[in-house]
Design a protein around this motif. Structure first.
Motif, short mmCIF file in Angstrom:
data_model
loop_
_atom_site.label_atom_id
_atom_site.label_comp_id
_atom_site.label_asym_id
_atom_site.label_seq_id
_atom_site.Cartn_x
_atom_site.Cartn_y
_atom_site.Cartn_z
N ALA A 64 61.67 7.80 12.73
CA ALA A 64 60.48 7.80 11.87
C ALA A 64 60.06 9.20 11.41
O ALA A 64 59.47 9.35 10.34
CB ALA A 64 59.33 7.14 12.62
N GLY A 65 60.37 10.24 12.22
CA GLY A 65 59.96 11.61 11.87
C GLY A 65 60.48 12.07 10.53
O GLY A 65 59.79 12.81 9.81
N ILE A 66 61.68 11.62 10.14
CA ILE A 66 62.23 12.13 8.86
C ILE A 66 61.46 11.56 7.67
O ILE A 66 61.44 12.16 6.60
CB ILE A 66 63.75 11.86 8.73
CG1 ILE A 66 64.32 12.72 7.58
CG2 ILE A 66 64.06 10.38 8.52
CD1 ILE A 66 65.81 12.82 7.51
N SER A 67 60.79 10.43 7.86
CA SER A 67 60.05 9.84 6.74
C SER A 67 58.57 10.22 6.74
O SER A 67 57.82 9.86 5.84
CB SER A 67 60.18 8.30 6.77
OG SER A 67 61.51 7.92 6.52
N LYS A 68 58.17 10.96 7.78
CA LYS A 68 56.76 11.32 7.89
C LYS A 68 56.30 12.12 6.67
O LYS A 68 55.21 11.90 6.13
CB LYS A 68 56.56 12.14 9.16
CG LYS A 68 55.18 12.73 9.23
CD LYS A 68 54.59 12.69 10.57
CE LYS A 68 53.14 13.13 10.44
NZ LYS A 68 52.81 14.15 11.38
N GLU A 69 57.15 13.04 6.20
CA GLU A 69 56.76 13.87 5.05
C GLU A 69 56.82 13.10 3.74
O GLU A 69 56.48 13.63 2.69
CB GLU A 69 57.61 15.14 5.01
CG GLU A 69 57.27 16.09 6.14
CD GLU A 69 58.41 17.01 6.52
OE1 GLU A 69 58.48 18.09 5.94
OE2 GLU A 69 59.23 16.64 7.39
N SER A 70 57.25 11.83 3.82
CA SER A 70 57.16 10.94 2.64
C SER A 70 55.87 10.12 2.71
O SER A 70 55.61 9.26 1.87
CB SER A 70 58.35 9.98 2.59
OG SER A 70 59.54 10.69 2.34
N GLY A 71 55.09 10.36 3.77
CA GLY A 71 53.80 9.67 3.90
C GLY A 71 53.83 8.40 4.72
O GLY A 71 52.87 7.64 4.73
N ILE A 72 54.95 8.16 5.43
CA ILE A 72 55.01 6.96 6.28
C ILE A 72 54.72 7.38 7.73
O ILE A 72 55.44 8.20 8.28
CB ILE A 72 56.41 6.29 6.18
CG1 ILE A 72 56.70 5.92 4.72
CG2 ILE A 72 56.48 5.06 7.08
CD1 ILE A 72 58.09 5.36 4.48
N PRO A 73 53.65 6.85 8.32
CA PRO A 73 53.31 7.29 9.68
C PRO A 73 54.39 6.91 10.69
O PRO A 73 55.04 5.88 10.53
CB PRO A 73 52.00 6.56 10.01
CG PRO A 73 51.75 5.59 8.92
CD PRO A 73 52.73 5.82 7.82
#
Ligand code: APR
Length: 244
Positions: free
Chosen positions: A24-33
């Motif tokens: 999940a961390g790689i998508s965090k900067e796309s705004g997905i918690p």
């Protein structure tokens, strides 16, 4: 950090095969918690039993359908970030790059990565309960699950709690990691099995293990190197270093 980046870049450049395990961390900067955040943030009241198990779905199909539908619509609107794109660029520099993801958001494919193993399925896809017939073209906003052509109820094509991972995907993931020269572990807490065992499997088969995460995790202990930081920053820097 610069020295570490140089060492890792050298390893990556000489690799024939790189496996990238993402969470999940790689998508965090796309705004997905991320999941751990979700338990305290927006989804503090997320009830896994009711929303993410077969029993929950069968007990209240409209509730679960609508919850996934809302998430799907939100996720379909998100865009990959610099971390996802750096992995696409990596593919053009190395003979074989296999992305093994626990994410269900489809952002690696949206960025352009070509060889992706989705261990936990995809929220963008559906399949039916009885026969597993795949279906991707489902209208948004339905109040209850539509039927498959075979008459069975559709469900999101994600792995719910208590369910086994897709056998073929899991087997291939272990096989690829077992023959990789480098395993890059990006943005995962390393707490959820069986994905969490993949880095160890790589290490036992001689792969160089690199972790990219702002925090230490249980994987840090077996990693040859921790590049501590956000994937959207660290991965592009790594690619830049490989071009030096
Ligand atoms: N870049 C890199 N890593 C980050 C970033 C970032 N920008 N932001 C957060 N992280 C790290 C966190 O430090 C944490 O280690 O990402 C990790 C996210 O951990 P989790 O939320 O536990 O996500 P993940 O490891 O993907 O969870 C695994 O758990 O609930 C299940 O099925 C679900 O696939 C999920 C699985």
């Amino acid at each position: 950090m610069q020295e570490q980046l140089k060492t890792v870049a050298r390893r990556l450049k000489s690799a024939g095969k790189i496996c990238v395990l993402t969470g999940a961390g790689i998508s965090k900067e796309s705004g997905i918690p991320t999941f751990r955040e979700a338990q305290t943030g927006l989804w503090a009241n997320f009830d896994a039993e009711r929303l993410a198990t077969i029993q929950g779905y069968l007990a209240d199909p409209p509730l679960v359908w609508q919850w996934y539908d809302t998430r799907r619509v939100g996720i379909a609107d998100t865009q990959p970030n610099a971390g996802h794109y750096a992995l696409v660029e990596l593919e053009s520099m190395i003979p074989s790059v296999v992305i093994i993801t626990q994410n269900i958001d489809g952002l690696h494919a949206k960025a352009g990565s070509r060889d992706i193993i989705e261990l936990h399925g995809s929220i963008l896809k559906y399949r039916c309960f009885d026969a597993g017939h795949p279906q991707s073209d489902v209208a948004a906003g339905l109040k209850e699950p539509p039927q498959c052509r075979c008459g069975s109820m559709l469900r999101p094509d994600v792995v719910w709690f208590g369910e086994a991972l897709p056998q073929e995907a899991l087997e291939r993931a272990f096989q690829e990691v077992g023959s990789a020269d480098v395993v890059l572990v990006v943005g995962t807490s390393g707490l959820v099995q069986p994905a969490a065992s993949l880095p160890d499997h790589g290490a036992r088969n001689g792969a160089f293990i690199v972790e990219v995460n702002p925090e230490e995790t249980p994987i840090t202990e077996i990693a040859d190197c921790l590049l501590q930081g956000l994937s959207g920053t660290v991965l592009p820097r790594l690619i830049a270093e490989m071009k030096e």
